[in-house]
Design an enzyme around this catalytic site. Structure first.
Site, PDB file in Angstrom:
ATOM      1  CG  ASP A  17      16.365  -9.185 -18.676  1.00 26.79           C
ATOM      2  OD1 ASP A  17      17.005  -8.058 -18.472  1.00 26.79           O
ATOM      3  OD2 ASP A  17      16.233 -10.056 -19.164  1.00 26.79           O
ATOM      4  N   GLY A  44      19.888  -4.238 -20.772  1.00 30.21           N
ATOM      5  CA  GLY A  44      18.665  -3.585 -20.698  1.00 30.21           C
ATOM      6  C   GLY A  44      17.900  -3.228 -19.405  1.00 30.21           C
ATOM      7  CG  HIS A  45      20.239  -2.091 -16.620  1.00 28.75           C
ATOM      8  ND1 HIS A  45      21.143  -1.630 -16.144  1.00 28.75           N
ATOM      9  CD2 HIS A  45      20.243  -3.452 -16.956  1.00 28.75           C
ATOM     10  CE1 HIS A  45      22.019  -2.841 -15.802  1.00 28.75           C
ATOM     11  NE2 HIS A  45      21.355  -3.644 -16.473  1.00 28.75           N
ATOM     12  CD  GLN A 227      25.579  -8.437 -19.283  1.00 28.39           C
ATOM     13  OE1 GLN A 227      26.641  -7.970 -18.747  1.00 28.39           O
ATOM     14  NE2 GLN A 227      24.703  -7.593 -19.770  1.00 28.39           N
TER      15      GLN A 227
HETATM   16  P1  GDP Z   1      17.162  -5.226 -15.203  1.00 23.51           P
HETATM   17  O1  GDP Z   1      17.840  -5.623 -16.621  1.00 23.51           O
HETATM   18  O2  GDP Z   1      17.668  -6.145 -14.227  1.00 23.51           O
HETATM   19  O3  GDP Z   1      17.399  -3.927 -15.064  1.00 23.51           O
HETATM   20  O4  GDP Z   1      15.651  -5.478 -15.683  1.00 23.51           O
HETATM   21  P2  GDP Z   1      14.654  -5.133 -16.880  1.00 23.51           P
HETATM   22  O5  GDP Z   1      14.382  -3.400 -16.965  1.00 23.51           O
HETATM   23  O6  GDP Z   1      15.278  -5.890 -18.228  1.00 23.51           O
HETATM   24  O7  GDP Z   1      13.418  -5.965 -16.562  1.00 23.51           O
HETATM   25  C1  GDP Z   1      12.636  -5.839 -15.487  1.00 23.51           C
HETATM   26  C2  GDP Z   1      11.148  -5.198 -15.765  1.00 23.51           C
HETATM   27  O8  GDP Z   1      10.506  -5.347 -14.692  1.00 23.51           O
HETATM   28  C3  GDP Z   1      11.282  -3.905 -16.004  1.00 23.51           C
HETATM   29  O9  GDP Z   1      10.017  -3.910 -17.104  1.00 23.51           O
HETATM   30  C4  GDP Z   1      10.881  -3.107 -14.858  1.00 23.51           C
HETATM   31  O10 GDP Z   1      10.048  -1.994 -15.270  1.00 23.51           O
HETATM   32  C5  GDP Z   1       9.944  -4.215 -14.200  1.00 23.51           C
HETATM   33  N1  GDP Z   1       9.828  -4.244 -12.630  1.00 23.51           N
HETATM   34  C6  GDP Z   1      10.942  -3.835 -11.825  1.00 23.51           C
HETATM   35  N2  GDP Z   1      10.487  -4.119 -10.586  1.00 23.51           N
HETATM   36  C7  GDP Z   1       9.257  -4.465 -10.698  1.00 23.51           C
HETATM   37  C8  GDP Z   1       8.134  -4.903  -9.739  1.00 23.51           C
HETATM   38  O11 GDP Z   1       8.564  -4.898  -8.428  1.00 23.51           O
HETATM   39  N3  GDP Z   1       7.069  -5.130 -10.305  1.00 23.51           N
HETATM   40  C9  GDP Z   1       6.683  -5.059 -11.561  1.00 23.51           C
HETATM   41  N4  GDP Z   1       5.390  -5.505 -12.171  1.00 23.51           N
HETATM   42  N5  GDP Z   1       7.578  -4.739 -12.279  1.00 23.51           N
HETATM   43  C10 GDP Z   1       8.674  -4.536 -12.108  1.00 23.51           C
HETATM   44  P1  IMO Z   2      20.545  -7.149 -18.133  1.00 25.69           P
HETATM   45  O1  IMO Z   2      21.629  -6.167 -17.656  1.00 25.69           O
HETATM   46  C1  IMO Z   2      19.375 -11.074 -19.753  1.00 25.69           C
HETATM   47  C2  IMO Z   2      22.423 -13.170 -22.339  1.00 25.69           C
HETATM   48  C3  IMO Z   2      21.903 -13.414 -23.733  1.00 25.69           C
HETATM   49  C4  IMO Z   2      22.544 -14.799 -23.972  1.00 25.69           C
HETATM   50  C5  IMO Z   2      23.560 -14.599 -23.096  1.00 25.69           C
HETATM   51  C6  IMO Z   2      25.191 -14.201 -23.919  1.00 25.69           C
HETATM   52  O2  IMO Z   2      19.519  -6.469 -18.722  1.00 25.69           O
HETATM   53  O3  IMO Z   2      20.127  -8.172 -17.221  1.00 25.69           O
HETATM   54  P2  IMO Z   2      25.816 -11.798 -24.848  1.00 25.69           P
HETATM   55  O4  IMO Z   2      25.058 -10.681 -26.037  1.00 25.69           O
HETATM   56  O5  IMO Z   2      26.141 -11.098 -23.600  1.00 25.69           O
HETATM   57  O6  IMO Z   2      26.950 -12.503 -25.431  1.00 25.69           O
HETATM   58  O7  IMO Z   2      24.696 -12.830 -24.727  1.00 25.69           O
HETATM   59  O8  IMO Z   2      23.783 -13.434 -22.198  1.00 25.69           O
HETATM   60  N1  IMO Z   2      22.063 -11.749 -21.812  1.00 25.69           N
HETATM   61  C7  IMO Z   2      21.298 -11.349 -21.153  1.00 25.69           C
HETATM   62  N2  IMO Z   2      19.995 -11.789 -20.685  1.00 25.69           N
HETATM   63  N3  IMO Z   2      19.422  -9.712 -19.410  1.00 25.69           N
HETATM   64  C8  IMO Z   2      20.672  -9.164 -19.982  1.00 25.69           C
HETATM   65  O9  IMO Z   2      21.328  -7.960 -19.413  1.00 25.69           O
HETATM   66  C9  IMO Z   2      21.500 -10.009 -20.682  1.00 25.69           C
HETATM   67  N4  IMO Z   2      22.773  -9.643 -21.356  1.00 25.69           N
HETATM   68  C10 IMO Z   2      23.204 -10.633 -21.920  1.00 25.69           C
HETATM   69  O10 IMO Z   2      20.394 -13.708 -23.896  1.00 25.69           O
HETATM   70  O11 IMO Z   2      21.708 -15.752 -23.497  1.00 25.69           O
HETATM   71 MG    MG Z   3      17.417  -6.342 -18.613  1.00 31.70          MG
END
Ligand code: GDP
Ligand code: IMO
Ligand code: MG
Length: 440
Positions: A17, A44-45, A227
């Site tokens: 994340d 979750g991207h 991840q």
């Molecule tokens: P990912 O799994 O690595 O793609 O990241 P996620 O989407 O799960 O979580 C990142 C969150 O941070 C999302 O809600 C993005 O919209 C937000 N985000 C990404 N870059 C920035 C930033 O530079 N500033 C802020 N405030 N939010 C950001």
């Molecule tokens: P993105 O791509 C954050 C974590 C779960 C758990 C561990 C194992 O959005 O960064 P799993 O269901 O993969 O067997 O769970 O990994 N986990 C993540 N945490 N972002 C993710 O994906 C994750 N995918 C799995 O919370 O701790």
């Molecule tokens: Mg994510």
């Protein structure tokens, strides 16, 4: 091997994340292909486009760009029901989707994998990993045990039936005898999987050949890690990890593209750290005595730190340079994207973890290197340097020189401590809220 194609990997440097979706979207706008090489719909991207927010789980973030071919590589796993649902939802929202290619070698998450994930977590009680419950671990178990189901099996009814029956002969015994659950029936499941297979059939193609040919033809291929490094099954905080290789090497094994094709590895790190699920997290701020629970809540609130896949509140902590330096090393990062710098605005000073005190067999020791011994890592107490904070809002700033001095100092410290150049800086969630610095 011919051509001058570019292979760019985007990989998380923390526990997920970090904002990989946004970075992939940005860098991917110059790419011809975007490839998911590991994990499944546990990811979750988030991508924000024209004010609309998209949460992608199985699909590469490139899917929102109609010019880009999105590829689900052999190292990823596919839940066919989830994937077809995700495609349908995007179409219903009127997104003009790019071309999609799915490797026939990718493994399939079936409903019984999800079931196994859930019952195993329940059985682990206090030792539970806190998985996303998407069946990821059991799918990779079957892959390694060599009784998995692959995307190509979804295209052939009789073959799928044989494979599912063979798998369930073992899985049902595990469900009944180990977890005291009812057994699972083949019939309805095979039919449902075959229906999804028909929907996915037009997308199934030899992904490795396609990508290698594209690189021969000088295309740019972006590999999007699901991840992150600390959730990598080899290099992360085992056993509190996911079950795939998120690290940059996984881009090769998970797509069929050789290491000589990779020209850039962008490590994505948040300006602080979050984690969902269980496991050690040295800089975490909790409500426990000695920890800074209120500041942890403040970060969670200001950073909107709620899981995209599960909605769980994310655990929060200060930037950990021991982790980022280790992660930059194991991924061979050429440069880094530091996201969410804007979230730190308003703090009088900001601690950054520069070392750990760890309990070893010989007593407590101070180290700047991430301990490979999991018990030592679990004992790690962070040693902080206190950096000055800033109060001026930095949201949307796209020029490094326009940042307050303290914010620039923060980035320069992250860079020095991580031993890696910071080339992109996130100053907001929107696509344009990014500073591009000494591009690699
Ligand atoms: P990912 O799994 O690595 O793609 O990241 P996620 O989407 O799960 O979580 C990142 C969150 O941070 C999302 O809600 C993005 O919209 C937000 N985000 C990404 N870059 C920035 C930033 O530079 N500033 C802020 N405030 N939010 C950001
Ligand atoms: P993105 O791509 C954050 C974590 C779960 C758990 C561990 C194992 O959005 O960064 P799993 O269901 O993969 O067997 O769970 O990994 N986990 C993540 N945490 N972002 C993710 O994906 C994750 N995918 C799995 O919370 O701790
Ligand atoms: Mg994510």
């Amino acid at each position: 091997m011919t051509g001058t194609g570019k292979g760019i990997v985007v990989v998380g440097l923390q526990w997920g994340d970090e904002g990989k979706g946004k970075v992939t979207d940005l860098v991917g706008s110059q790419a011809d292909y975007v490839v998911r090489y590991n994990g499944g719909d546990n990811a979750g991207h988030t991508v924000i486009l024209d004010g609309e927010t998209y949460a992608l789980h199985s699909l590469p973030s490139g899917i929102l760009n109609s010019r880009v071919t999105s590829v689900i590589g052999n190292g990823a796993v596919v839940d066919p029901q989830e994937l077809t649902g995700e495609l349908r939802t995007l179409r219903e929202r009127g997104v003009h989707l790019g071309r999609l290619v799915i490797s026939p070698l990718a493994h399939v998450t079936a409903p019984f994998h999800r079931l196994l994930d859930g019952v195993r977590e329940t059985a682990l009680r206090n030792g539970r990993i806190g998985t996303t419950g998407r069946g990821i671990g059991p799918t990779y178990v079957d892959k390694a045990r060599r009784n998995g189901i692959r995307v190509q099996d979804l295209l052939d009814g009789p073959r799928l039936r044989v494979k599912v029956e063979a798998n369930l002969r073992l899985t049902n015994r595990v469900l009944e005898q180990v977890y005291s659950q009812s057994s699972v029936d083949t019939e309805g499941m095979v039919d449902a999987l075959l229906r999804c297979g028909e929907e996915l059939r037009p997308f199934v193609d030899d992904a490795a050949r396609l990508l290698n040919r594209a690189l021969d033809d000088s295309a740019t291929v972006l590999f999007e890690g699901g991840q992150a490094t600390m959730l990598d099954v080899d290099h992360g905080t085992y056993p509190f990890v996911s079950s795939s290789n998120a690290t940059a090497g996984g881009a090769c094994t998970g797509s069929g593209v050789g290491p000589t094709r990779i020209t850039r590895v962008i490590g994505v790190a948040k300006a602080y750290v979050t984690r969902v699920g269980s496991g050690p997290f040295p800089t975490e701020m909790t409500g426990k005595p000695g920890a800074d629970g209120e500041k942890g809540d403040w970060l969670r609130h200001h950073g909107h730190e709620l899981g995209v896949t599960t909605g769980r509140p994310r655990r929060t902590g200060w930037f950990d340079a021991v982790v980022s330096r280790y992660a930059a090393m194991v991924n061979g990062c050429s440069d880094m994207a530091l996201t969410k710098l804007d979230v730190l605005t308003g703090l009088p000073s900001i601690p950054v973890c520069v070392a750990y005190d760890v309990r070893t067999r010989e007593g407590w020791k101070r180290t700047r290197d991430l301990p490979v011994n999991s018990e030592e890592f679990a004992s790690a107490k962070p040693v902080y340097d206190e950096l000055p904070g800033w109060s001026e809002p930095i949201d949307g700033i796209a020029n490094f020189a326009k940042l307050p001095v303290a914010a620039r100092t923060y980035v320069e410290n992250v860079e020095k401590l991580s031993d890696c150049a910071v080339s992109l800086i996130g100053t907001g969630a929107e696509r344009e809220s990014i500073i591009k610095r000494h591009m690699v």
